[in-house]
Write a protein that holds these residues in place. Structure first.
Motif, PDB file in Angstrom:
ATOM      1  N   ILE A 203       0.802  -1.081  -0.262  1.00 45.04           N
ATOM      2  CA  ILE A 203      -0.233   0.029   0.113  1.00 45.04           C
ATOM      3  C   ILE A 203       1.115   1.488  -0.125  1.00 45.04           C
ATOM      4  CG2 ILE A 203      -0.121  -0.219   2.386  1.00 45.04           C
ATOM      5  CD1 ILE A 203      -3.101   1.435   2.404  1.00 45.04           C
ATOM      6  N   ASN A 204       0.253   2.483  -0.485  1.00 45.58           N
ATOM      7  CA  ASN A 204       1.416   3.435  -1.117  1.00 45.58           C
ATOM      8  C   ASN A 204       0.575   4.875  -0.609  1.00 45.58           C
ATOM      9  OD1 ASN A 204       3.432   5.686  -0.748  1.00 45.58           O
ATOM     10  ND2 ASN A 204       3.536   5.382  -3.122  1.00 45.58           N
ATOM     11  N   LYS A 205       0.279   5.842  -0.053  1.00 45.53           N
ATOM     12  CA  LYS A 205      -0.499   6.867  -0.416  1.00 45.53           C
ATOM     13  C   LYS A 205      -2.261   6.553  -0.317  1.00 45.53           C
ATOM     14  CE  LYS A 205       2.983   9.764  -1.330  1.00 45.53           C
ATOM     15  NZ  LYS A 205       2.759  11.548  -0.483  1.00 45.53           N
ATOM     16  N   GLY A 206      -2.033   4.952   0.473  1.00 44.25           N
ATOM     17  CA  GLY A 206      -4.259   5.044   0.702  1.00 44.25           C
ATOM     18  C   GLY A 206      -4.234   4.429  -0.990  1.00 44.25           C
ATOM     19  N   THR A 207      -3.477   4.070  -1.731  1.00 51.19           N
ATOM     20  CA  THR A 207      -4.164   3.013  -2.618  1.00 51.19           C
ATOM     21  C   THR A 207      -2.904   1.755  -2.855  1.00 51.19           C
ATOM     22  OG1 THR A 207      -2.948   4.109  -4.099  1.00 51.19           O
ATOM     23  CG2 THR A 207      -4.859   4.083  -4.044  1.00 51.19           C
ATOM     24  N   ILE A 208      -3.555   0.651  -3.367  1.00 56.28           N
ATOM     25  CA  ILE A 208      -2.926  -0.881  -3.185  1.00 56.28           C
ATOM     26  C   ILE A 208      -2.348  -1.024  -4.473  1.00 56.28           C
ATOM     27  CG2 ILE A 208      -2.456  -3.495  -3.019  1.00 56.28           C
ATOM     28  CD1 ILE A 208      -4.925  -3.341  -0.978  1.00 56.28           C
ATOM     29  N   VAL A 209      -0.777  -0.890  -4.542  1.00 54.54           N
ATOM     30  CA  VAL A 209       0.283  -0.871  -5.441  1.00 54.54           C
ATOM     31  C   VAL A 209       0.727  -1.872  -5.791  1.00 54.54           C
ATOM     32  CG1 VAL A 209       0.993   1.309  -5.715  1.00 54.54           C
ATOM     33  CG2 VAL A 209       2.665  -0.351  -4.372  1.00 54.54           C
ATOM     34  N   ALA A 210       0.882  -3.384  -5.521  1.00 55.68           N
ATOM     35  CA  ALA A 210       0.274  -5.049  -5.867  1.00 55.68           C
ATOM     36  C   ALA A 210      -0.419  -5.599  -4.375  1.00 55.68           C
ATOM     37  CB  ALA A 210       1.994  -4.941  -5.676  1.00 55.68           C
ATOM     38  N   ASN A 211      -0.187  -6.795  -5.262  1.00 51.90           N
ATOM     39  CA  ASN A 211      -0.818  -7.902  -4.489  1.00 51.90           C
ATOM     40  C   ASN A 211      -0.899  -8.677  -5.224  1.00 51.90           C
ATOM     41  OD1 ASN A 211      -2.926  -9.725  -3.336  1.00 51.90           O
ATOM     42  ND2 ASN A 211      -4.624  -8.380  -3.792  1.00 51.90           N
ATOM     43  N   GLU A 212       0.383 -10.006  -4.727  1.00 51.28           N
ATOM     44  CA  GLU A 212       0.894 -10.967  -5.136  1.00 51.28           C
ATOM     45  C   GLU A 212       0.877 -11.875  -4.214  1.00 51.28           C
ATOM     46  OE1 GLU A 212       1.416 -11.179  -8.819  1.00 51.28           O
ATOM     47  OE2 GLU A 212       1.513  -9.280  -8.908  1.00 51.28           O
ATOM     48  N   LYS A 213       1.551 -13.125  -4.911  1.00 45.90           N
ATOM     49  CA  LYS A 213       2.654 -14.083  -3.893  1.00 45.90           C
ATOM     50  C   LYS A 213       4.324 -14.184  -3.678  1.00 45.90           C
ATOM     51  CE  LYS A 213       0.039 -18.539  -5.536  1.00 45.90           C
ATOM     52  NZ  LYS A 213       0.560 -20.001  -6.093  1.00 45.90           N
ATOM     53  N   GLU A 215       6.956 -14.394  -4.492  1.00 49.60           N
ATOM     54  CA  GLU A 215       7.885 -15.104  -5.155  1.00 49.60           C
ATOM     55  C   GLU A 215       7.221 -14.505  -6.224  1.00 49.60           C
ATOM     56  OE1 GLU A 215       6.553 -17.747  -3.692  1.00 49.60           O
ATOM     57  OE2 GLU A 215       5.674 -19.546  -5.172  1.00 49.60           O
ATOM     58  N   ASP A 216       5.924 -14.655  -6.617  1.00 48.83           N
ATOM     59  CA  ASP A 216       5.762 -13.830  -7.946  1.00 48.83           C
ATOM     60  C   ASP A 216       5.753 -11.948  -7.889  1.00 48.83           C
ATOM     61  OD1 ASP A 216       4.812 -15.891  -8.620  1.00 48.83           O
ATOM     62  OD2 ASP A 216       2.522 -15.902  -8.698  1.00 48.83           O
ATOM     63  N   LEU A 217       5.781 -12.141  -6.754  1.00 51.17           N
ATOM     64  CA  LEU A 217       5.640 -10.640  -7.117  1.00 51.17           C
ATOM     65  C   LEU A 217       7.446  -9.949  -7.000  1.00 51.17           C
ATOM     66  CD1 LEU A 217       5.115  -7.655  -6.016  1.00 51.17           C
ATOM     67  CD2 LEU A 217       5.767  -8.027  -3.717  1.00 51.17           C
ATOM     68  N   ILE A 218       8.099 -10.738  -7.185  1.00 47.47           N
ATOM     69  CA  ILE A 218       9.496 -10.285  -7.035  1.00 47.47           C
ATOM     70  C   ILE A 218      10.322 -11.063  -8.717  1.00 47.47           C
ATOM     71  CG2 ILE A 218      11.841 -11.473  -7.301  1.00 47.47           C
ATOM     72  CD1 ILE A 218      11.383 -12.309  -3.523  1.00 47.47           C
ATOM     73  N   ASN A 219       9.273 -11.828  -9.174  1.00 50.44           N
ATOM     74  CA  ASN A 219       9.367 -11.924 -11.195  1.00 50.44           C
ATOM     75  C   ASN A 219       8.784 -11.364 -11.509  1.00 50.44           C
ATOM     76  OD1 ASN A 219      11.030 -14.272 -10.030  1.00 50.44           O
ATOM     77  ND2 ASN A 219       9.149 -15.330 -10.408  1.00 50.44           N
ATOM     78  N   ALA A 220       7.384 -10.201 -10.920  1.00 51.78           N
ATOM     79  CA  ALA A 220       6.757  -9.609 -11.773  1.00 51.78           C
ATOM     80  C   ALA A 220       7.429  -7.824 -11.983  1.00 51.78           C
ATOM     81  CB  ALA A 220       5.928  -9.141 -11.195  1.00 51.78           C
ATOM     82  N   LEU A 297      16.556 -10.574  -6.477  1.00 50.68           N
ATOM     83  CA  LEU A 297      16.772  -9.048  -5.888  1.00 50.68           C
ATOM     84  C   LEU A 297      15.411  -8.467  -4.425  1.00 50.68           C
ATOM     85  CD1 LEU A 297      16.508  -6.672  -8.229  1.00 50.68           C
ATOM     86  CD2 LEU A 297      14.056  -7.171  -8.646  1.00 50.68           C
ATOM     87  N   SER A 298      16.003  -8.142  -3.424  1.00 55.56           N
ATOM     88  CA  SER A 298      15.386  -7.648  -3.234  1.00 55.56           C
ATOM     89  C   SER A 298      14.689  -6.555  -2.412  1.00 55.56           C
ATOM     90  CB  SER A 298      16.891  -6.461  -1.410  1.00 55.56           C
ATOM     91  OG  SER A 298      16.435  -5.195  -2.181  1.00 55.56           O
ATOM     92  N   LEU A 299      13.579  -6.516  -1.612  1.00 60.13           N
ATOM     93  CA  LEU A 299      12.218  -6.037  -1.604  1.00 60.13           C
ATOM     94  C   LEU A 299      12.465  -4.744  -1.794  1.00 60.13           C
ATOM     95  CD1 LEU A 299      10.069  -8.402   0.400  1.00 60.13           C
ATOM     96  CD2 LEU A 299       9.642  -7.818  -2.025  1.00 60.13           C
ATOM     97  N   GLU A 300      13.516  -4.253  -0.920  1.00 63.11           N
ATOM     98  CA  GLU A 300      13.588  -2.344  -1.211  1.00 63.11           C
ATOM     99  C   GLU A 300      14.023  -2.236  -1.713  1.00 63.11           C
ATOM    100  OE1 GLU A 300      15.162   0.158   1.747  1.00 63.11           O
ATOM    101  OE2 GLU A 300      15.643  -1.812   2.409  1.00 63.11           O
ATOM    102  N   ASP A 301      13.988  -2.917  -3.242  1.00 62.76           N
ATOM    103  CA  ASP A 301      14.172  -2.106  -4.418  1.00 62.76           C
ATOM    104  C   ASP A 301      13.408  -2.568  -5.282  1.00 62.76           C
ATOM    105  OD1 ASP A 301      17.122  -2.854  -4.490  1.00 62.76           O
ATOM    106  OD2 ASP A 301      17.541  -4.680  -5.437  1.00 62.76           O
TER     107      ASP A 301
END
Ligand code: ADP
Ligand code: MG
Length: 322
Positions: A203-213, A215-220, A297-301
């Motif tokens: 979530i960022n500024k009240g809206t959802i910017v990602a919703n993933e498994k 490991e998928d988030l890292i790849n997506a 890839l780190s989640l920070e990136d």
């Protein structure tokens, strides 16, 4: 198990939560990730019925938090950002107090003892909460959430202010609780969710910017891969060759000499697997490739890129992401 649909909440003209929807299935541990002020606590306070939304619905195991709050709340254990501890009570007094407050029907002594054993506070049961360390206080906060054995556990930044050893202990505890409960774990610390969560909602500024498994988030977010290659050969020439190889975006010596080899950090272009061409090219030059490992890839990136994408006017974050 948890279903949030188009939830909105404003404070004055500030849209703290601006139309968010997500689901958490039974048995999942969801990481709720976002920078300070993103709207995490507001969302969690709405899910747990502590705060009412301006619009939208929250269902816990099918029960609407507004139409049947007592039933919905029975299914939820909540550790708020600031745990509601009574510092002048002993641990056992406090847990008994919460037991009564929740109108818990489970066998009192046995239930509270089990909880104390799970969160490992049995040995401090008779101590005043004000005399406990931050790590122990946080465990007491988790203990109160477990009273009544709710299906859903919601933890708002449970590791904030803890030292690294305490953070690992709380993480392990949450991972263990995840075997029996559906969990939402909010945090602004990125490796935390990577270590514990099945899926991640950002979530960022009240809206959802990602919703993933997880490991998928890292790849997506980014198809590039980083590799560390250990190569035996003349550094300058190796670098020149690497940089001219198709599919490689960047290559740099990271200077780690391991007997006669040098390590190189190589970043491939989007969705290109450069491992085979790398091997054949080096072999043809007579430079042995004696090690090759992937760098995750780190989640920070990822996070900075996601937030950067959503907020193209935020130059600082964009710069950090590139
Ligand atoms: P997070 O938990 O992700 O740090 P919050 O949900 O606490 O974020 O806050 C989201 C935004 O809403 C912030 O800008 C915050 O200042 C604002 N906010 C939260 N609670 C209140 C409140 N009670 N009154 C006014 N503004 C609030
Ligand atoms: Mg918060």
């Amino acid at each position: 198990m948890i279903e949030i649909t188009d939830v909105r909440k404003s404070f004055g003209d500030k849209h703290a939560v601006d139309g968010i929807s997500f689901r958490v299935e039974e048995g999942e541990i969801m990481g709720f990730l976002g920078p300070n002020g993103a709207g995490k606590s507001t969302t969690l306070n709405i899910i747990t019925g502590y705060l009412s939304a301006d619009s939208g619905t929250v269902r816990i195991d099918g029960t609407d938090i507004l139409t049947d709050p007592l039933k919905a709340k029975k299914d939820i254990g909540f550790l708020p950002e600031i745990p509601p501890l009574y510092l002048e009570m002993t641990v056992i007094e406090y847990l008994n107090f919460v037991y009564d407050l929740k109108g818990c029907k489970l066998p009192r002594k046995q239930h509270l003892k089990e909880i104390c054993e799970v969160v490992k506070i049995w040995d401090v049961g008779k101590r005043l909460i004000k005399n406990l360390s931050k790590g122990y206080r946080q465990r007491v906060g988790i203990a109160q959430a477990l009273i009544g054995n709710p299906k859903v556990l919601i933890f708002d930044e449970p590791t904030i202010g803890l030292d690294p050893r305490q953070i690992i202990e709380i993480r392990n505890l949450i991972r263990m609780l995840g075997k029996e409960h559906t969990i939402i774990l909010s945090t602004h610390i990125l490796p935390e969710v990577q270590a514990v969560c099945d899926k991640i909602v950002v979530i960022n500024k009240g809206t959802i910017v990602a919703n993933e498994k997880t490991e998928d988030l890292i790849n997506a977010v980014d198809g590039t891969r980083k590799l560390i290659a250990k190569i035996v050969g003349p550094e300058d020439e190796v670098l020149k060759t690497l940089r001219s190889l198709g599919g490689i975006k960047t290559a740099d010596s990271i200077g780690k000499r391991d007997t006669d080899s040098i390590s190189y950090l190589i970043e491939s272009q989007d969705r290109v697997d450069i491992r085979k061409p790398l091997f054949y090219t080096l072999a043809s030059k007579g430079w042995p490739l004696i090690g090759l490992e992937g760098v995750e890839l780190s989640l920070e990136d990822i996070f900075i890129r996601l937030v950067g994408k959503e907020k193209p006017d935020n130059k600082k974050q964009r710069k950090a992401g590139n």
